[in-house]
Design an enzyme around this catalytic site. Structure first.
Site, PDB file in Angstrom:
ATOM      1  N   LEU A 150       0.858  -1.096  -0.202  1.00 13.59           N
ATOM      2  CA  LEU A 150      -0.165  -0.103  -0.018  1.00 13.59           C
ATOM      3  C   LEU A 150       0.814   1.225   0.161  1.00 13.59           C
ATOM      4  O   LEU A 150       1.536   1.459   0.831  1.00 13.59           O
ATOM      5  CB  LEU A 150      -0.854   0.072   1.221  1.00 13.59           C
ATOM      6  CG  LEU A 150      -1.416   1.437   1.684  1.00 13.59           C
ATOM      7  CD1 LEU A 150      -2.611   1.787   0.534  1.00 13.59           C
ATOM      8  CD2 LEU A 150      -2.337   1.376   3.162  1.00 13.59           C
ATOM      9  N   SER A 151       0.465   2.324  -0.798  1.00 12.70           N
ATOM     10  CA  SER A 151       0.984   3.458  -0.892  1.00 12.70           C
ATOM     11  C   SER A 151       2.592   3.563  -0.976  1.00 12.70           C
ATOM     12  O   SER A 151       3.105   3.253  -2.046  1.00 12.70           O
ATOM     13  CB  SER A 151       0.607   4.261   0.486  1.00 12.70           C
ATOM     14  OG  SER A 151       0.821   5.606   0.343  1.00 12.70           O
ATOM     15  N   ALA A 152       3.450   3.857   0.001  1.00  7.59           N
ATOM     16  CA  ALA A 152       4.945   3.801   0.005  1.00  7.59           C
ATOM     17  C   ALA A 152       5.249   2.397  -0.317  1.00  7.59           C
ATOM     18  O   ALA A 152       6.049   1.974  -0.912  1.00  7.59           O
ATOM     19  CB  ALA A 152       5.512   4.463   1.166  1.00  7.59           C
ATOM     20  N   ALA A 164       4.597   1.550  -3.703  1.00  8.09           N
ATOM     21  CA  ALA A 164       5.645   1.952  -4.826  1.00  8.09           C
ATOM     22  C   ALA A 164       6.874   1.000  -4.467  1.00  8.09           C
ATOM     23  O   ALA A 164       7.715   0.973  -5.481  1.00  8.09           O
ATOM     24  CB  ALA A 164       6.058   3.352  -4.215  1.00  8.09           C
TER      25      ALA A 164
END
Length: 361
Positions: free
Chosen positions: A139-141, A144
């Site tokens: 998720l999110s970071a 990425a």
């Protein structure tokens, strides 16, 4: 290099309340150039040759708290696979974000990427898992960083799932990261694909990819989901225009066979979508959405079946639809004001929303 500057990407995920203890247990591993922690869960009686799912939390979260919310360990009990959950340390990043924008951590055989790869190999060896059935999601970071791992170690993973994340190669420093979160750089699918091809000597085959994003995400702009789709469609040799479109539990799903899928949730903000009637429980940035992303991802990977049908929740209110339209059109308006036209890859999800009637103009 460990970044310890003030407030780096502090809005990516805020720290939430402490959660109940999950079944994950910490394990030692070596080498650990990225200075991460390793947590694992192996269901009782798991047989040799089982699959492995790697989960990467968002900023301000822990490995255990994220799992409690999204339910991967519970799904592992049901479907028979092991779970590996790397965890960031505050000494590396004050907001406990994986450093997906730091060149030393997103290069093969270096930093955090190398630490996660070492954890994977350690789990496979220790528990005699199937090295051809390793998957990763975040998720999110963490999403990425999932992109980073899929690009730098594509031979390790047969599948990946990027939730509210960003494409590989979008950022090389903190300023780039903040700009990309507001809107993905405009590149062609081939340009996005070339960034992955340059990250390792791997020539294919490439992992199958599941992408999830909320249309109302004000933290990581939905154009990043479109860029991820462009990146992996190029690697798989797919035409973006050849997508099959369907509505699944209120989410818009675009799919290209068993190689790539993109879920857009019209009324969702920034977070992992769950259905707590099936798996997990709501928490900050773990959002009740009436659809379990964990189960749908596992099903796409061939690890799980779809749960028994549950009652469908109400459609988004008209007010929410207006907000969706405004959020999705903002990037297009910016581009048209410059006299340019938004590329097909950037416009893909907006067009899907319009075609199913969630945007009317």
């Amino acid at each position: 290099m460990r970044f310890d500057g003030p407030g780096v990407i502090s809005n990516l995920l805020e720290t939430g309340p402490a959660a109940a203890a999950p079944p994950l247990a910490e394990s030692a591993f070596d080498p650990n150039p990225g200075n991460l922690r390793m947590f694992q869960y192996v269901p009782q009686g798991l047989k040799p040759g089982a699959a492995l799912v790697v989960t990467l939390h968002g900023c301000g979260q822990t490995a255990g708290g994220y799992d409690l919310g999204v339910g991967w360990c519970a799904l592992a009990d049901q479907s028979g696979f092991a779970v590996l959950a790397p965890e960031q340390k505050a000494v590396n990043n004050p907001n406990t974000c994986f450093d997906w924008f730091n060149p030393e951590d997103i290069t093969r055989d270096s930093g955090e990427a190398a630490s996660i790869a070492t954890m994977v190999r350690s789990m496979v060896e220790a528990h005699r898992l199937d090295p051809s059935r390793i998957f990763i999601t975040g998720l999110s970071a963490g999403g990425a960083m999932t992109s980073v791992m899929l690009a730098t170690y594509p031979e390790l993973f047969v599948g990946g799932a990027i939730i509210a994340g960003l494409p590989y190669g979008a950022a090389q420093n903190v300023r780039d990261a903040l700009e990309c979160m507001r809107g993905a750089p405009l590149r062609t699918p081939a340009q996005w694909g070339d960034l992955v091809r340059a990250a390792s000597d791997h020539k294919g085959p490439w992992p199958r990819i599941s992408v999830w994003h909320g249309a109302l995400d004000a933290t990581v702009n939905i154009s990043n989901a479109q860029a991820i789709a462009a990146q992996w469609s190029d690697l798989h040799g797919l035409s973006l225009a050849a997508a099959r479109q369907e509505l699944v539990d209120g989410a818009i799903r675009l799919s290209w066979g068993d190689q790539l899928e993109v879920y857009t949730l019209p009324a969702l903000g920034h977070g992992t979508p769950i259905d707590s009637r099936d798996l997990g429980e709501p928490a900050p940035f773990i959002l009740e959405a009436g659809i379990s992303s964990s189960r749908r991802i596992a099903q796409f990977w061939g690890l799980a079946s779809i749960a028994k049908q549950v009652p469908v929740r109400g459609e988004p209110r008209p007010l929410a639809l207006l907000e969706i339209e405004a959020a999705l059109l903002v990037k297009g308006s910016d581009e048209s004001s410059k006299g340019s036209r938004m590329p097909k890859a950037e416009n893909l999800i907006w067009r899907a929303l319009k075609m199913v009637g969630l945007i009317r103009r």
